[in-house]
Write a protein that holds these residues in place. Structure first.
Motif, PDB file in Angstrom:
ATOM      1  N   GLU A  20      -8.246   8.498 -15.219  1.00 12.75           N
ATOM      2  CA  GLU A  20      -9.599   7.956 -15.192  1.00 12.75           C
ATOM      3  C   GLU A  20      -9.665   6.538 -15.743  1.00 12.75           C
ATOM      4  O   GLU A  20     -10.346   5.675 -15.172  1.00 12.75           O
ATOM      5  CB  GLU A  20     -10.530   8.870 -15.993  1.00 12.75           C
ATOM      6  CG  GLU A  20     -11.980   8.467 -15.926  1.00 12.75           C
ATOM      7  CD  GLU A  20     -12.886   9.442 -16.666  1.00 12.75           C
ATOM      8  OE1 GLU A  20     -13.936   8.981 -17.142  1.00 12.75           O
ATOM      9  OE2 GLU A  20     -12.555  10.635 -16.754  1.00 12.75           O
ATOM     10  N   ASP A  21      -8.959   6.244 -16.829  1.00 10.10           N
ATOM     11  CA  ASP A  21      -9.013   4.896 -17.406  1.00 10.10           C
ATOM     12  C   ASP A  21      -8.415   3.855 -16.459  1.00 10.10           C
ATOM     13  O   ASP A  21      -8.877   2.712 -16.409  1.00 10.10           O
ATOM     14  CB  ASP A  21      -8.339   4.847 -18.783  1.00 10.10           C
ATOM     15  CG  ASP A  21      -6.854   5.183 -18.744  1.00 10.10           C
ATOM     16  OD1 ASP A  21      -6.440   6.040 -17.926  1.00 10.10           O
ATOM     17  OD2 ASP A  21      -6.086   4.594 -19.535  1.00 10.10           O
ATOM     18  N   VAL A  22      -7.416   4.253 -15.683  1.00 10.46           N
ATOM     19  CA  VAL A  22      -6.840   3.342 -14.688  1.00 10.46           C
ATOM     20  C   VAL A  22      -7.845   3.088 -13.571  1.00 10.46           C
ATOM     21  O   VAL A  22      -8.002   1.951 -13.115  1.00 10.46           O
ATOM     22  CB  VAL A  22      -5.514   3.906 -14.135  1.00 10.46           C
ATOM     23  CG1 VAL A  22      -5.008   3.082 -12.956  1.00 10.46           C
ATOM     24  CG2 VAL A  22      -4.459   3.973 -15.235  1.00 10.46           C
ATOM     25  N   MET A  23      -8.553   4.119 -13.147  1.00 14.13           N
ATOM     26  CA  MET A  23      -9.557   3.953 -12.099  1.00 14.13           C
ATOM     27  C   MET A  23     -10.681   3.034 -12.556  1.00 14.13           C
ATOM     28  O   MET A  23     -11.122   2.154 -11.818  1.00 14.13           O
ATOM     29  CB  MET A  23     -10.120   5.308 -11.672  1.00 14.13           C
ATOM     30  CG  MET A  23     -11.100   5.223 -10.524  1.00 14.13           C
ATOM     31  SD  MET A  23     -10.437   4.457  -9.037  1.00 14.13           S
ATOM     32  CE  MET A  23      -9.383   5.751  -8.457  1.00 14.13           C
ATOM     33  N   VAL A  24     -11.146   3.209 -13.778  1.00 12.85           N
ATOM     34  CA  VAL A  24     -12.196   2.347 -14.322  1.00 12.85           C
ATOM     35  C   VAL A  24     -11.699   0.903 -14.373  1.00 12.85           C
ATOM     36  O   VAL A  24     -12.414  -0.029 -13.972  1.00 12.85           O
ATOM     37  CB  VAL A  24     -12.658   2.833 -15.710  1.00 12.85           C
ATOM     38  CG1 VAL A  24     -13.565   1.802 -16.381  1.00 12.85           C
ATOM     39  CG2 VAL A  24     -13.368   4.176 -15.599  1.00 12.85           C
ATOM     40  N   ILE A  52       0.838  -1.197   0.000  1.00 11.83           N
ATOM     41  CA  ILE A  52       0.000   0.000   0.000  1.00 11.83           C
ATOM     42  C   ILE A  52       0.877   1.251   0.000  1.00 11.83           C
ATOM     43  O   ILE A  52       0.606   2.221  -0.717  1.00 11.83           O
ATOM     44  CB  ILE A  52      -0.976  -0.002   1.194  1.00 11.83           C
ATOM     45  CG1 ILE A  52      -2.017  -1.112   1.040  1.00 11.83           C
ATOM     46  CG2 ILE A  52      -1.675   1.351   1.345  1.00 11.83           C
ATOM     47  CD1 ILE A  52      -2.848  -1.375   2.280  1.00 11.83           C
ATOM     48  N   ASP A  53       1.942   1.225   0.787  1.00 12.40           N
ATOM     49  CA  ASP A  53       2.858   2.370   0.828  1.00 12.40           C
ATOM     50  C   ASP A  53       3.515   2.621  -0.517  1.00 12.40           C
ATOM     51  O   ASP A  53       3.792   3.767  -0.875  1.00 12.40           O
ATOM     52  CB  ASP A  53       3.931   2.155   1.903  1.00 12.40           C
ATOM     53  CG  ASP A  53       3.378   2.267   3.316  1.00 12.40           C
ATOM     54  OD1 ASP A  53       2.265   2.821   3.487  1.00 12.40           O
ATOM     55  OD2 ASP A  53       4.047   1.787   4.248  1.00 12.40           O
ATOM     56  N   ALA A  54       3.764   1.559  -1.278  1.00 10.39           N
ATOM     57  CA  ALA A  54       4.404   1.681  -2.592  1.00 10.39           C
ATOM     58  C   ALA A  54       3.391   1.919  -3.712  1.00 10.39           C
ATOM     59  O   ALA A  54       3.778   2.148  -4.854  1.00 10.39           O
ATOM     60  CB  ALA A  54       5.219   0.424  -2.881  1.00 10.39           C
ATOM     61  N   SER A  55       2.128   1.871  -3.393  1.00 11.52           N
ATOM     62  CA  SER A  55       1.060   1.955  -4.396  1.00 11.52           C
ATOM     63  C   SER A  55       0.646   3.394  -4.657  1.00 11.52           C
ATOM     64  O   SER A  55       0.653   4.227  -3.753  1.00 11.52           O
ATOM     65  CB  SER A  55      -0.147   1.156  -3.903  1.00 11.52           C
ATOM     66  OG  SER A  55      -1.216   1.238  -4.804  1.00 11.52           O
ATOM     67  N   ASP A  56       0.238   3.655  -5.899  1.00  8.39           N
ATOM     68  CA  ASP A  56      -0.319   4.968  -6.210  1.00  8.39           C
ATOM     69  C   ASP A  56      -1.848   4.948  -6.151  1.00  8.39           C
ATOM     70  O   ASP A  56      -2.504   5.914  -6.496  1.00  8.39           O
ATOM     71  CB  ASP A  56       0.161   5.477  -7.570  1.00  8.39           C
ATOM     72  CG  ASP A  56      -0.246   4.600  -8.744  1.00  8.39           C
ATOM     73  OD1 ASP A  56      -0.827   3.519  -8.520  1.00  8.39           O
ATOM     74  OD2 ASP A  56       0.031   4.987  -9.891  1.00  8.39           O
ATOM     75  N   LEU A  57      -2.405   3.834  -5.666  1.00  8.78           N
ATOM     76  CA  LEU A  57      -3.851   3.655  -5.590  1.00  8.78           C
ATOM     77  C   LEU A  57      -4.178   2.806  -4.370  1.00  8.78           C
ATOM     78  O   LEU A  57      -3.523   1.790  -4.121  1.00  8.78           O
ATOM     79  CB  LEU A  57      -4.341   2.947  -6.867  1.00  8.78           C
ATOM     80  CG  LEU A  57      -5.799   2.532  -6.957  1.00  8.78           C
ATOM     81  CD1 LEU A  57      -6.685   3.765  -7.087  1.00  8.78           C
ATOM     82  CD2 LEU A  57      -6.003   1.619  -8.156  1.00  8.78           C
ATOM     83  N   ALA A  60      -5.803   8.086  -3.891  1.00  6.20           N
ATOM     84  CA  ALA A  60      -4.939   7.861  -5.048  1.00  6.20           C
ATOM     85  C   ALA A  60      -4.028   9.062  -5.247  1.00  6.20           C
ATOM     86  O   ALA A  60      -4.299  10.158  -4.756  1.00  6.20           O
ATOM     87  CB  ALA A  60      -5.770   7.625  -6.308  1.00  6.20           C
ATOM     88  N   ASN A  61      -2.960   8.827  -5.992  1.00  6.79           N
ATOM     89  CA  ASN A  61      -2.004   9.867  -6.311  1.00  6.79           C
ATOM     90  C   ASN A  61      -2.089  10.186  -7.799  1.00  6.79           C
ATOM     91  O   ASN A  61      -1.314   9.675  -8.591  1.00  6.79           O
ATOM     92  CB  ASN A  61      -0.595   9.404  -5.914  1.00  6.79           C
ATOM     93  CG  ASN A  61       0.431  10.501  -6.043  1.00  6.79           C
ATOM     94  OD1 ASN A  61       0.081  11.664  -6.213  1.00  6.79           O
ATOM     95  ND2 ASN A  61       1.693  10.136  -5.970  1.00  6.79           N
ATOM     96  N   GLU A  62      -3.079  11.008  -8.179  1.00  2.93           N
ATOM     97  CA  GLU A  62      -3.278  11.431  -9.560  1.00  2.93           C
ATOM     98  C   GLU A  62      -3.323  10.259 -10.542  1.00  2.93           C
ATOM     99  O   GLU A  62      -2.559  10.186 -11.496  1.00  2.93           O
ATOM    100  CB  GLU A  62      -2.201  12.435  -9.967  1.00  2.93           C
ATOM    101  CG  GLU A  62      -2.267  13.705  -9.138  1.00  2.93           C
ATOM    102  CD  GLU A  62      -1.293  14.770  -9.591  1.00  2.93           C
ATOM    103  OE1 GLU A  62      -0.922  14.775 -10.774  1.00  2.93           O
ATOM    104  OE2 GLU A  62      -0.931  15.591  -8.751  1.00  2.93           O
TER     105      GLU A  62
END
Length: 141
Positions: free
Chosen positions: A92-96, A64-69, A87-89
């Motif tokens: 949108e396509d990644v979130m979907v 989780i610490d290394a994750s951008d989401l 999340a760190n910017e």
């Protein structure tokens, strides 16, 4: 006298690598599924992280610490019911894609709860529903 049912769950032990929040959602759903408590479950839950551009289901604290989401998602066989995310910017396509990946990944949790319910075989209680009187409805609106 009202019949009330309260489900209280807490952890008796934990490790320092894995968050307990997702486990708690799945455990509560499973407990209610195998009980006689009526409800519209089951629900499954997963956490989705993204480390080095790859999705990770139920990441450890270090991941989780290394994750951008940090996406927490709960849902049923057919729908997503709850989304919570930091999340760190993230585009949108990644979130979907993360939402789709998460919903697909919680399906085995829903399936196993249905299997548990069938194996335990406890019938659900019929809830006693009471509708408001017509007088109350007239006064309320």
């Amino acid at each position: 006298m009202r019949n009330e049912v309260q489900v209280m769950m807490f952890s008796l032990s934990a490790d320092t690598d894995n968050p307990l929040d997702i486990l708690a959602i799945n455990a509560a759903s499973a407990a209610i599924m195998i009980s006689d408590i009526p409800w519209g479950g089951p629900v499954g839950a997963v956490r989705v992280g993204r480390v080095n551009g790859e999705f990770v289901i139920n990441p450890t604290f270090a991941e989780i610490d290394a994750s951008d989401l940090d996406l927490r998602i709960a849902g049923t066989k057919d729908a997503i019911l709850m989304v919570e995310c930091g999340a760190n910017e993230v585009p949108e396509d990644v979130m979907v894609a993360a939402l789709e990946f998460g919903h697909k990944s919680l399906q085995p949790l829903v399936d196993i709860q249905l299997k548990m319910q069938a194996e335990v075989g406890k019938s659900k209680r019929e809830p006693a529903l009471t509708l408001p009187s017509q007088e109350f409805e007239k006064e309320s609106f």
